[in-house]
Design a protein around this motif. Structure first.
Motif: not given
Length: 113
Positions: A16, A33, A66, A84-86, A88-90, A92-93
């Motif tokens: 990561s 974001r 990313v 990217t979709e990948k 976007s998953t970051l 919330p973190i």
């Protein structure tokens, strides 16, 4: 080469940090974001980053999947960056990190004074 040592490590924290391991990359992701942005918009929003470093960070985030870099064939040429979709998953973190900072910012400024 050194980044590859982290990328192919068996530890998920190492992998990561190979993607997010700079002070600028989480900020860039945070800025993207909710919308697409052009290079100049990102540079103005971040403010303290040099154009060279921003260019390098954008290239690395694109290489890591990313960010998406979209070129428009028009005059003058235009490029937009988005998650990217990948990537976007970051979000919330990184938003949670921002919330953590907001909760503890006052205590940090009072202890430094």
């Amino acid at each position: 080469m050194k980044k590859d040592v982290f990328r192919y490590n068996s530890c998920p924290a190492y992998r990561s940090m190979a993607i997010l391991g700079s002070k600028w990359k989480p900020i860039i992701i945070y800025m993207l974001r909710e919308r697409k942005a052009r290079f100049g918009q990102l540079h103005a929003a971040i403010g303290t980053i040099s154009k060279k470093v921003l260019t390098d960070m954008l290239k690395e985030l694109e290489t890591d999947g990313v960010l998406l870099r979209e070129e428009f064939k028009e005059l003058p040429p235009r490029v937009e960056y988005s998650l990217t979709e990948k990537g976007s998953t970051l979000v919330p973190i990184i938003v949670q990190l921002a919330r953590w900072d907001n909760m503890h910012y006052e205590s940090l400024t009072t202890t430094v004074s």
